[in-house]
Scaffold this motif. Structure first.
Motif: not given
Length: 649
Positions: A267-280, A489-499
């Motif tokens: 499920a994680v692998d199918r999540t679209p890449p989000d470089r800006i969020r990852d950097e934040l 809590d802000l560092l925990v991924p959303r339950p749905d795997g993305g936004d």
């Protein structure tokens, strides 16, 4: 320097005769090992403590109570401090005066010594520590000696029996049947006074006979099979598993990424890449970790003060820890307040509408800002005394000696040398109300605080709280732990795997920066920077301005990559505002101190003259700093990104 190896156990159908291998090795003799001492055997019994969320383990810290061996007692092991090579270890004796270190039967709970709990309170996010594992070790120690009998290398042969516990979420008893015993044999090969060549030769002898690299970085992690971002034991996860099941086998969390392995990984692998969020997230995690490290350093410093190592006031290295805490706190606030709604922790809305985003931002503001801001206020008050005195000391060093010497008699001549060392200054030698933060605050809030003819009324501040006690209180305030948990809590991924709205864009981060930039604009107006006389600028408002600038600067520095050079230029301009505001405040505080010193009986003649001269300098410095502050703000207004922020807000 240490190397960990694993030995074959009884289940492997083979044993490794460590003593015989070391004693009969020709390779060890060639590198200078003359003999091997008779083995000594120690029986070690260690109980490890953590929170129900494994906060210590996530921070690479361990807390234990161990009996047996030369270092029996309560131990805290912390990761290496910045610039340090080795881990920090703290020790408390077993015979704690409170008697709280008794370990009853397994499951009935135990309380670590007060000092240990105090040091780890921030790391534990205010949660209670409870036993999580018990490791019983039969340790056989082999010492490799040179011709003079000095120890070159120590080889510890450990037979480990470990039991980990799953705890009921609401009690201090383990879940029935939850103890998970395991056994293994391992070696710890440690360099003592030998060479790396001798260490390598020892490891080569052992691996050549069948020892292999240890699969775990620590005994505790191996006993627990614990994740870095653990699931709360005793609570069910979304897939219905309890904490015990969730942290075992294929569903455990990767130490490096925090992403689930096994079924969840796809499920994680199918999540679209989000470089800006990852950097934040990466930036906020780095700032959060620095905040936790600084929090521990300040707590250790306060323990030193309490123990009398620095009566009444911390030393220079302790003040450095306070400054690090303030810096990390401001950076966390900046990134969290600007981008927290965009990161979206486990309870964040899907950001379908502006109202949800605004409500989330307000909740993050309330959860994070209060605790960190209060610690910042208390820490700043603690630093004021030292900074004002150090500034006077530096100025006296530039004055003609006959005058400067007379002025130094108002303080302690041994502490204020011609080439002053701020690490030696101790304000407790002065009038106890002289540098009291409440006195300075009262003076700074006065419309004309730099007028020696209008001395500060100290009658209402004689019983003011000591700044060390104020900082201690702020560090133990539940609001601080709420702040820490909100950042987690802000560092925990959303339950749905993305936004729900997809990856973040540059426009998203502009909106985040705009929200905190609006606060800076309000602070500038409140401080009277635009359209007011410099002498009307109020220090209390300037302090708020400095705090607001620090928040905006941290937010901008976190998004230089997506916003480009415009963000870097604006961040530099905001930094000028912050520095000019801090300089203005420093001149005001020092002016108040000089006015106070002038009231002392010995402040006459040459001493009074030089104090007045320095006071005049501080007035000029204050006017210059106010001008610099105004110029810096105008440069910020002219920056290319500022118009875009105004439009976004």
């Amino acid at each position: 320097m240490e190397t960990k190896l694993e030995l074959p156990g009884p289940d492997d159908g083979a044993t490794l005769p460590v003593a015989g291998l070391l004693t009969g090795s020709e390779g060890l003799r060639r590198v200078g090992v003359a003999s091997v001492a008779e083995p000594s055997v120690r029986e070690l019994d260690a109980w490890y403590f953590d929170t129900d969320r494994f906060d210590l383990l996530a921070a690479r810290a361990t807390a234990r109570r161990r009996t047996g061996g030369p270092d029996a007692g309560w131990h805290v092991k912390l990761p290496p401090a910045p610039g340090s090579d080795g881990r920090t270890e703290l020790h408390w004796p077993l015979d704690d005066p409170s008697g709280a270190d008794r370990i009853p039967d397994a499951g009935s709970g135990a309380v670590p010594p007060p000092g240990m709990a105090a040091v780890l309170r921030g790391t534990a996010r205010g949660r209670n520590l409870r036993p999580i594992a018990r490791l019983r070790t039969r340790r056989t120690v082999h010492l490799l000696l040179d011709a003079d009998g000095s120890t070159l290398v120590e080889v510890a042969e450990d037979e480990v029996a470990a039991s980990a516990f799953d705890w009921d979420a609401d009690t201090v008893t383990p879940v029935p049947g939850s103890q998970r015993p395991s056994r293994w044999r391992e070696l710890e090969v440690e360099l003592v006074a030998g060479t790396t060549q001798q260490l390598a030769a020892t490891v080569a002898v052992l691996t050549g006979a069948g020892a292999r690299p240890s699969p775990s970085v620590s005994k505790l992690r191996r006993a627990l099979e614990a994740p870095v971002e653990p699931i709360k034991p005793g609570k069910k996860t979304k897939d219905g598993k309890t904490g015990k099941a969730a942290r075992s086998g294929k569903d455990k969390v990767s130490d490096k990424s925090g992403a689930r392995s096994g079924k969840d990984r796809s499920a994680v692998d199918r999540t679209p890449p989000d470089r800006i969020r990852d950097e934040l997230v990466t930036t906020l995690r780095r700032y959060r970790d620095a905040l936790v490290v600084a929090d521990r350093a300040v707590r250790i410093a306060l323990l030193d003060v309490e123990a009398g190592a620095h009566p009444g006031f911390p030393g220079h290295h302790h003040l450095t820890a306070v400054r690090d805490l303030l810096t990390a706190g401001r950076r966390c606030r900046g990134v969290a307040l600007a981008f927290g709604p965009l990161l979206g922790g486990p309870t964040a809305p899907a950001r379908a509408g502006g109202a949800d985003l605004s409500a989330t931002g307000a909740a993050i503001d309330a959860a994070i800002d209060a605790g960190i801001r209060e610690v910042g206020r208390a820490g700043t008050a603690l630093l004021r005394r030292q900074e004002a005195l150090a500034r006077v000391s530096r100025q006296l060093a530039d004055e003609p000696e006959p005058y400067a010497g007379r002025a130094r008699t108002l303080l302690d001549p041994e502490l204020l040398a011609p080439e002053p060392d701020p690490t030696l200054l101790d304000p407790t030698l002065l009038d106890p109300t002289l540098l009291n933060p409440a006195t300075l605050d009262a003076a700074l809030m006065d419309p004309a605080p730099l007028d020696p003819a209008r001395p500060v009324d100290r009658s209402s501040t004689a019983d003011a709280v000591d700044p060390v006690a104020e900082l201690t209180r702020a560090l133990d305030d539940p609001a601080l732990f709420t702040s820490f948990r909100a950042i987690d809590d802000l560092l925990v991924p959303r339950p749905d795997g993305g936004d729900a709205r997809g990856p973040l864009t540059a426009d998203d981060v502009v909106a985040g920066v705009a929200a905190v930039f609006a606060g800076l604009t309000d602070a500038v107006h409140a401080a009277g920077i635009d359209g007011h006389r410099p002498e009307a600028t109020q220090p209390v408002a300037v302090q708020r301005l400095a705090d607001a600038a620090a928040v905006v600067r941290a937010a901008l520095e976190a998004v230089v990559e997506p916003l480009g050079d415009d963000a870097a230029v604006l961040a530099a301009g905001v930094e000028e505002i912050e520095e000019s505001a801090e300089e203005y405040l420093a001149t005001r505080r020092t002016g108040v101190l000089l006015a106070e010193l002038a009231l002392r009986p010995a402040a006459d003649g040459a001493a009074g003259f030089v104090l007045g001269r320095l006071h005049a300098f501080e007035e000029a410095f204050a006017l210059g700093a106010a001008d610099d502050l105004r110029d810096a703000w105008h440069r910020v207004l002219d920056a290319a990104l500022t118009a875009r922020l105004a439009a976004a807000h």
